[in-house]
Design a protein around this motif. Sequence first.
Motif: not given
Length: 585
Positions: A422-423, A447-453, A492-503
């Motif tokens: 989205d934004t 963070y909104p990218m507008t704020a970081l820029t 984060r993609y289409e409202g869901k969060w994805y995480f990579h967990r090491s082992n």
Amino acid sequence: MNGLYALKPWYADRLSGVRASLVRREVSPDTLTAAGVVSAAGAAAAPVSAPPSSVRAADDPVPGNEGMPDDGFDNESEGEQDDFAGTGAGAGAGAGTGSAAASVAPAAPGASALAAPVPGRAADFKLAKSTDISGLVTKLDAALPKQGLTELMEQANRPAGWEGACGTAGIYGSDLAVNHRVCWQNDDATSSEWVPQAITGVSDAQEDEDWGTSNAEPIAVAGYDAENPGRSNYAKDRDNCVQDSASDACNEKGIRVSFFNQATQMYRHVLLVWPYTNSKDHISFDALHASEGKCTTEVTSSCAAQNGIHAGGMVWYGNYLYVADTANGMRVFDLRKIMDLNPDNKADVDDPTPDGLVSNVTDKKRIGRQSNVWYGYGYRYVMPQVATLKFTTAKNGGTTSGNQCYVTGRPKASYISLDRTDTDHMVLGEYCNTNNGGTSPGRVGTYPMTALTAAVEGATGATASADLAYGLPTGAKFNNEALWHKIQGVTRYEGKWYFHRSNGYDNGRLLQATPGTVDGTSQLVGNAKTLESAFGPEDLYLAHGRGDGFAPQLWSLSEHAPSKCAACRREVYSYNMSEVISDFG
């Protein structure tokens, strides 16, 4: 005469750069002797005076890099994002055989959803622009020639293996079919000096996924310098790293970014650097690092030489490249400021630079301007930092030597990614190891990218605030320890969060969480299902495909060289995002 001769080693050290330059130009010793006789005669007849202002002073290395601004950077732990750092870490790691026998232990019904995560505390994620270094960048820009990324991609010089050319796919788990595979040239695939960590690409850079006039579809991977054999402490024997006997891996080289050209299946390294004014009041640069070493004798635990940064995450957005700096926030680079130290592409010939000096790409032991020659540890391309975004919240007082994290205080910038759903937002999160204590398995913020820029392009003190933050889910178990920690990457993609967990040296896991309300509190609720992923899983990058028409791809990379375990292998790879979503159900 003993007093004079005692200075001989010092003078020899000072002249080492000039001596090397003269050798390259085939100036004979006899010629130098004759010139010395004439010069001595002239010196005897004339009074000694300071060199005229039009004569450039040599730029010899300075003990402790006295002219370099520290900027208040904090050091991170040497074991940052290492599953084995600290007592008890890595207890659940596999033996590196490729076995997928480990599984998530069943939790009590609803336990992972009902267990209370730590609060996100969005205010703790606030960033502010640090010291304005734009003037330094402008001076460096005037001194050295530049190269655009499109041209750099066309001149990529290292062949990558692609798809089946990468050989056996033994590092990948059984739950997801790898779609694209990219493997490194052998010296990069096996290097103990450079360890790949972060990934981004043109899909982050532009919505239309089209950079310049080429069809390179660039992917960028950052690696950190993990090994410095024989390293100098910058005070006593400070030039150890430039001696003939020293390995060219001796120096702390910081971070390099490798740009992959998908059209030609070639890639090129670019060294990230920090601009500064040296003690001769000349513009120069050094490799990227945290605080300066303060040693005056031997290196000890309380007086360490300079540390590099881990660069566990990276986002390319427009012309800017954001690199995670665990203990401080983010370093920012401008792709319009890539400096070229070898424009004629002839490595054995020193190239003239716009400031009237020359640049050298054969000496792998020197950096910046030294004795009126520009060096980049042998790299052709260097890219200077243009801004720093530092956390404004004070650090928690607890130890972080074993990757411990805490409920309150400054977060760690362990990994970052971009969400264009989205934004446009940047997602930032923490790697934590709860086996070693602490009070939090990790937090994430956006963070909104507008704020970081705006902060990057604003004045010193310009701020960027997080508009959302969560603690990681809790409750689920994996290999007799918590599932929700040891996170190496997020998207984060289409409202869901994805995480990579090491082992450790075994297959990691891809995790999914969804925002929800539990007992009146908004939090991330973990999916009970996990997906087995690759050995040594790291950062995540989502190529959405809306510009080039390709199916969305979830990209990542593996960090472990074959020397680490029998099945370990370094690759860059992608999964079809549609399969990831479907497999999570």
